[in-house]
Design a protein around this motif. Sequence first.
Motif, mmCIF file in Angstrom:
data_model
loop_
_atom_site.group_PDB
_atom_site.id
_atom_site.type_symbol
_atom_site.label_atom_id
_atom_site.label_comp_id
_atom_site.label_asym_id
_atom_site.label_seq_id
_atom_site.Cartn_x
_atom_site.Cartn_y
_atom_site.Cartn_z
ATOM 1 N N SER A 151 0.836 -1.201 0.000
ATOM 2 C CA SER A 151 0.000 0.000 0.000
ATOM 3 C C SER A 151 0.868 1.248 0.000
ATOM 4 O O SER A 151 2.058 1.206 0.349
ATOM 5 N N ASP A 152 0.269 2.378 -0.361
ATOM 6 C CA ASP A 152 1.041 3.621 -0.374
ATOM 7 C C ASP A 152 1.302 4.159 1.037
ATOM 8 O O ASP A 152 1.984 5.165 1.199
ATOM 9 N N VAL A 172 -0.096 0.543 -4.049
ATOM 10 C CA VAL A 172 -1.542 0.510 -4.266
ATOM 11 C C VAL A 172 -2.185 1.564 -3.363
ATOM 12 O O VAL A 172 -1.771 1.726 -2.216
ATOM 13 N N PRO A 173 -3.182 2.280 -3.855
ATOM 14 C CA PRO A 173 -3.822 3.305 -3.014
ATOM 15 C C PRO A 173 -4.451 2.721 -1.750
ATOM 16 O O PRO A 173 -4.776 1.528 -1.674
ATOM 17 N N THR A 174 -4.629 3.599 -0.775
ATOM 18 C CA THR A 174 -5.275 3.225 0.480
ATOM 19 C C THR A 174 -6.658 3.856 0.566
ATOM 20 O O THR A 174 -6.971 4.821 -0.127
ATOM 21 N N ASP A 175 -7.464 3.296 1.466
ATOM 22 C CA ASP A 175 -8.801 3.851 1.679
ATOM 23 C C ASP A 175 -8.733 4.974 2.707
ATOM 24 O O ASP A 175 -7.643 5.389 3.126
ATOM 25 N N ASP A 181 -6.435 -0.536 -0.211
ATOM 26 C CA ASP A 181 -7.737 -0.614 -0.856
ATOM 27 C C ASP A 181 -7.802 -1.926 -1.641
ATOM 28 O O ASP A 181 -7.118 -2.104 -2.655
ATOM 29 N N THR A 183 -10.099 -3.185 -3.494
ATOM 30 C CA THR A 183 -10.603 -3.041 -4.865
ATOM 31 C C THR A 183 -9.495 -2.582 -5.794
ATOM 32 O O THR A 183 -9.331 -3.102 -6.912
ATOM 33 N N ALA A 184 -8.699 -1.615 -5.327
ATOM 34 C CA ALA A 184 -7.566 -1.139 -6.128
ATOM 35 C C ALA A 184 -6.530 -2.248 -6.310
ATOM 36 O O ALA A 184 -5.915 -2.381 -7.377
ATOM 37 N N GLU A 186 -7.166 -5.478 -6.464
ATOM 38 C CA GLU A 186 -7.643 -6.424 -7.469
ATOM 39 C C GLU A 186 -7.512 -5.855 -8.880
ATOM 40 O O GLU A 186 -7.180 -6.586 -9.828
ATOM 41 N N GLN A 187 -7.753 -4.560 -9.033
ATOM 42 C CA GLN A 187 -7.578 -3.952 -10.355
ATOM 43 C C GLN A 187 -6.141 -4.129 -10.840
ATOM 44 O O GLN A 187 -5.902 -4.404 -12.014
ATOM 45 N N ARG A 188 -5.170 -3.989 -9.900
ATOM 46 C CA ARG A 188 -3.774 -4.201 -10.279
ATOM 47 C C ARG A 188 -3.502 -5.670 -10.574
ATOM 48 O O ARG A 188 -2.773 -6.003 -11.516
#
Length: 454
Positions: A151-152, A172-175, A181, A183-184, A186-188
Amino acid sequence: HTEAQGMELEKESLALLREAVERMEAGFAGLPDTTSSMDRGAMRDVLLKVAERMRDNYPYFHPCYAGQMLKPPHPVARLAYMLALWVNPNNHALDGGRASSQMEKEAVAALARMFGWETHLGHLTGGGTMANLEALWVAGRLKPDGVVVASDQAHYTHSRISQVLKLGFEAVPTDARARMDATALEQRLKRGGVGTVVATIGTTGTGSVDPLPDILALREKYGFRLHADAAYGGYYVLADNLGPETAEAYRRLPEVDSIVVDPHKHGLQPYGCGCILFRDPSVGVLYKHDSPYTYFSSSELHLGEISLECSRAGASAVALWATQQLLPMTRGGDFASGLASCREAAMQLYGRLQSDTRFLTIMSPELDIVVFAPRASRSSDVSRMSRELFDAAASADLHLALFSYPARLLRQLWPDVRFDGDVVTCLRSCLMKPEHLAWLDRIWERLIAALPLS
């Protein structure tokens, strides 16, 4: 002692050290006597100079220090470490640290059991950075073409370590709660090429715990290696007062592939003492090497055969083993109770801040870190007032930390603030000493007295 009488460093335990040194000395009584000469006067002069220089420190050992992740060693750890220095063992090989190597194996096995692993491969390291390096080194050997993802808000060393190992790294972005995150992630993962995901179990910035159940579900789908960086938060697996989501993440922790935990954080140990643990002992084959000149009297497996580090202080293992003997790492025990006190202190401080209109808060703490700021209408003023409060509190012997928080994570949380920058300087309080709970009223008094006027 009351505050008026003044603070004293703990010294009563020093009498135990002499007794223990004499007990250890008796084990070498059959050796021929040796003579040593030392200029005690000169040594005294130097030591007093050291003492004078060491006064130029923040009071890391005191409850008024609530800034960075600095927790005083338990007296038994301090004494055991000093006791071991009379022998000065090296835990790279059994030949260099016979007793301390066995103590390390026992201490590390106790850490593995804390996470629910009866079988494991692991050892102590100089700290979390080296432990995480070994975790990613093994991951890179097993997934050589895979990118490392964290995560970032994960510790910056993962990016740096990946560069050292020549592995690709992506954040990966955080919530809004500073957790990865899912969802982010899984997109990656859908784009392919991810070899290892690092789940942070207690970020050093906010104490946030990544959503491990969601990440484990994604592992089933995408087949990556999963490393848990629990350097800071690992010991909280023993706490009984975590929130439901956080507790569930810890319950699933035994399912990851590797874990890093730092005994020199919540484990009451002197620096430096980290630990790397692998669930599958067969990864030890990746460490295999031959050294024909270092080992000459030991036929059984030595710690140097499962470590990237060579010489390591056996004193660290002795101190950890002694602490575990005095304070077993069991749920409901004294050690776990201390962790629960740290979390309760953080929850109570958060409650006071949240109900006081002079402050802005971010999120309820998952562990024992509280992030907050003085209230202002513009984010630049929030940053300025945070720095002013930091300085004023330090002048009143309340030591906090400053933390730069991404503005994008604050916009929904602070709708009345006009953001005129990408980051906001906040205050960060790490309440990792059990004594912080009893000291909360005095901490609050100092904090309020130090508030800037505008």
